[in-house]
Design an enzyme around this catalytic site. Structure first.
Site, PDB file in Angstrom:
ATOM      1  N   GLU A  65      29.250  52.403  62.594  1.00 42.14           N
ATOM      2  CA  GLU A  65      30.338  53.362  62.421  1.00 42.14           C
ATOM      3  C   GLU A  65      29.889  54.822  62.367  1.00 42.14           C
ATOM      4  O   GLU A  65      30.621  55.708  62.784  1.00 42.14           O
ATOM      5  CB  GLU A  65      31.112  53.033  61.133  1.00 42.14           C
ATOM      6  CG  GLU A  65      31.869  51.723  61.171  1.00 42.14           C
ATOM      7  CD  GLU A  65      33.039  51.761  62.146  1.00 42.14           C
ATOM      8  OE1 GLU A  65      33.487  52.875  62.494  1.00 42.14           O
ATOM      9  OE2 GLU A  65      33.495  50.682  62.565  1.00 42.14           O
ATOM     10  N   SER A 321      54.956  23.696   8.024  1.00 42.12           N
ATOM     11  CA  SER A 321      54.079  23.647   6.840  1.00 42.12           C
ATOM     12  C   SER A 321      52.716  24.280   7.072  1.00 42.12           C
ATOM     13  O   SER A 321      51.822  24.133   6.229  1.00 42.12           O
ATOM     14  CB  SER A 321      53.892  22.189   6.409  1.00 42.12           C
ATOM     15  OG  SER A 321      55.117  21.607   6.020  1.00 42.12           O
TER      16      SER A 321
END
Length: 665
Positions: A65, A321
């Site tokens: 590139e 509980s």
């Protein structure tokens, strides 16, 4: 002129913040992906880090590139001249002169491909080079590069096409990832394999011509199989991941969760609820006690079930509980009772409140140990009355558990707190039980790896001794049907656990700690509908023990809860009494808060009290004093100056305490 250019550069900076719109990603404690979310635009885009990308790939990308990437300042004059000559000869743009920096500028501000747009890209490229290093530019480019569909950035592409991170890419994979951004839609391997293969082959030839890849390896890579589908990204811990991404900045969030445990926990929960045919779902938490780090969190049994999108570990539910151990723990801590204290389990009205046991029977006189192990209701309410419901709620709030009471004219907490009369979340219950497993020190749950390394505030609800006594009682609770007690098994972790069932069977709980971990299980319907007969012991506890067994198999358990049988002298109270049953004793000498002088002869101090019932027992800092044979009265001879707690206990177990200071001059 330079001043004008500099001013324009400052007034019109490149939109670098556009790259901050990333896909939120949550990983586990070791960096393994748990869950990723698309950006607001529906794209998969993850921040690139060169340290996590194959360096060979970077070198080859630059070779294709932008060969002069490290030499130019955003615009490559040689490439511009070459492109200009070829374009002039043909009358159209034949070859581009775009550097990687210019391509990055185009990705930040997409424009139509015109000469004007090219000029704008050049200006932006120079601005970018002025602000970022070459490394940062590469990372920005590899974050934004399109790879087809809604996939952007090399990390997303590597994950979706190859199901792996880009740290170790094959030659064929590298060539494809270099070829795709040049025409991402036309070359998608899952939709257009022929075009993808041709483009990959072309890149391999260029690499070979440039000397970046041997001819033999290029030919071999050309024949490699192309990815024919997109791999789904991991989808673990949806509820926890979503909450973390909503509370953190976009990007990668490293959680405290353990991917292996999370995966197993989700599978266990999904399978477990298949035994229910009434629309029940469940939630599950696994917490490491030492750090309070959450290692697994399952908000529901699946996103495909009714209410599955809700995080039920955060839903407010009646705890049944499950708070009883903490009521008794505070009773132990305050000297109101001990595990061997006798307490009445008989019908009794507390104003207009008349609790009864789950099985509608009463057992008469029982020890507190038995009352907790069998989850008897009346003794728990009596203990809460002695502590004070408002005080208990305040202590819970100080520990980080905000009990949500029903809306009513009298908003003060009532005695129904003992039986689940206030709302809590599974996460809050996990906080309490992890604290119980850590010596009574309550601290918030930890969800991110960063927070795990930071000091965190805690609240001491009760002493390590009290926590050990409560845990020992819970570990001695009756074993589940079909399961051998841990004491009889060599491998099973000894777990201190408690079950809970809310009024109307809407919530079934099981919570416990052992082996260094806390596990909380909730089972119920997401809409809160009743499930007649579905108790915590029958529907939640089996999964809790399955999880502890799984932790054992993973080698994560440290052995579980120890047996605590020896009682300290001060802790033994013969019989539990309500606060209003009798007047407690009062210390006449030494009075609370006084300073007393210890002479050189150390004859000691004669202790005196009045009131109460029966003979007194005296303690200093928890240690008993014996009566002097000559006087028949207790004499205290401090060994040195300092602060002391002097306590007197009568025959009924009521007590009084003075905090005094002893000086020697």
């Amino acid at each position: 002129m330079l001043i004008i250019i500099a001013a324009l550069d400052l007034l019109f900076p490149p939109p670098l913040n556009h790259a901050r719109d990333l896909s939120p990603l949550v990983t586990d404690r070791n960096g393994e992906w748990l869950h990723a979310f698309a950006t607001k635009e529906g794209r998969w885009r993850f921040e690139a880090d060169l340290d996590q990308i194959d360096p060979v790939f970077i070198d080859r990308l630059i070779a294709i590139e932008d060969q002069r990437f490290y030499k130019h300042w955003g615009v490559d004059p040689l490439a511009v001249m070459r492109a200009g000559v070829t374009s002039a000869k043909s009358g159209r743009i034949v070859s581009g002169a775009s550097t990687i920096t210019m391509q990055t500028a185009r990705l930040l501000e997409p424009r139509k491909r015109t000469l004007t747009a090219k000029l704008a890209e050049m200006i932006r490229a120079m601005q970018i080079e002025r602000r970022l290093s070459k490394r940062e530019i590469l990372e920005l480019y590899l974050t934004l590069t399109p790879y087809g569909g809604n996939v952007e950035g090399v990390r997303a592409a590597s994950r979706i096409y190859f199901d792996k991170e880009p740290i170790r890419l094959t030659d064929a994979e590298q060539a494809l990832l270099i070829a795709l951004p040049q025409a991402p839609e036309a070359r998608r391997p899952d939709l257009r394999p022929a075009a993808a293969q041709a483009a990959r082959k072309e890149i391999l030839k260029k690499l070979s011509d440039a000397g970046a890849l041997s001819i033999a390896l290029a030919e071999e890579a050309s024949d490699a199989r192309l990815p024919d589908r997109r791999h789904p990204l991991p989808r673990l811990a949806y509820h926890s991941a979503l909450r973390l991404t909503q509370s953190q900045k976009p990007g990668v969030i490293k959680s405290t969760l353990d991917a292996a445990l999370q995966r197993q926990a989700e599978a266990m929960l999904k399978y477990y609820v298949t035994k229910f045919d009434d629309g029940a779902t469940a939630s599950l938490l696994i917490v490491e006690n030492k750090t309070r780090a959450v290692r697994a969190s399952v908000g529901s049994s699946g996103l495909d079930v009714k209410g599955g999108w809700m995080d039920l570990t955060r839903a407010t539910r009646s705890p049944g509980s499950t708070l009883k151990p903490f009521i008794y723990g505070l009773a132990f801590e305050n000297g109101y009772a001990s595990p061997e204290t006798v307490i009445d389990d008989m019908p009794r009205a507390f104003g207009d409140y008349t609790p009864e046991n789950f099985d509608h029977t009463f057992r008469g006189e029982v020890h507190v140990r038995e009352a907790l192990q069998h989850s008897l209701n009346v003794p728990a309410v009596r203990a809460l009355e002695r502590i004070g419901a408002s005080r208990f709620a305040s202590l819970m709030r100080a520990a980080g558990v905000d009990l949500k009471t029903p809306d009513r004219a009298d908003r003060s907490p009532g005695l129904a707190l003992a039986l689940g009369g206030a709302g809590v979340t599974a996460q809050e219950i996990a906080t309490l039980y992890a604290g119980l497993g850590s010596g009574g020190d309550i601290a918030p749950l930890i969800w991110t790896a960063d927070d795990e390394t930071k000091p965190h505030k805690s609240y001491r609800l009760f002493s390590p001794r009290t926590a050990a006594r409560v845990s020992s009682i819970l570990a001695g609770a009756p074993a589940l049907e079909g399961r051998a007690p841990a004491d009889l098994s060599r491998k099973a972790t000894r777990v201190a656990y408690k079950t809970g069932t809310s009024y109307g069977y809407r919530d079934a709980w099981s919570a416990g700690h052992g082996g260094g971990y806390t596990v909380v299980v909730w089972v119920g319907r997401a809409d809160g509908a009743p499930r007649p007969g579905a108790t915590g012991r029958a529907t939640a506890a089996p999964l809790l023990f399955d999880v502890f067994d799984m932790l054992d198999r993973q080698g994560l358990s440290d052995g579980g809860v120890r047996e605590e049988s020896e009682e300290p002298p001060l802790a033994f109270m013969a019989r539990f009494e309500r606060a209003a049953d009798a007047v407690p004793p009062q210390i006449v000498f030494p009075r609370n808060g006084v300073e007393i002088f210890l002479g050189t002869d150390n004859r000691g101090f004669s202790l005196a009290a009045r009131g109460g019932e029966g003979d007194y027992r005296w303690y200093v800092n928890g240690e008993p004093l014996s009566e002097e044979e000559t006087s028949g009265r207790p004499v205290w001879r401090p060994g040195q100056s300092g602060f002391y707690n002097v306590t007197v206990v009568d025959a009924a177990g009521r007590r009084a305490q003075s905090k005094v200071r002893v000086t020697t001059g």
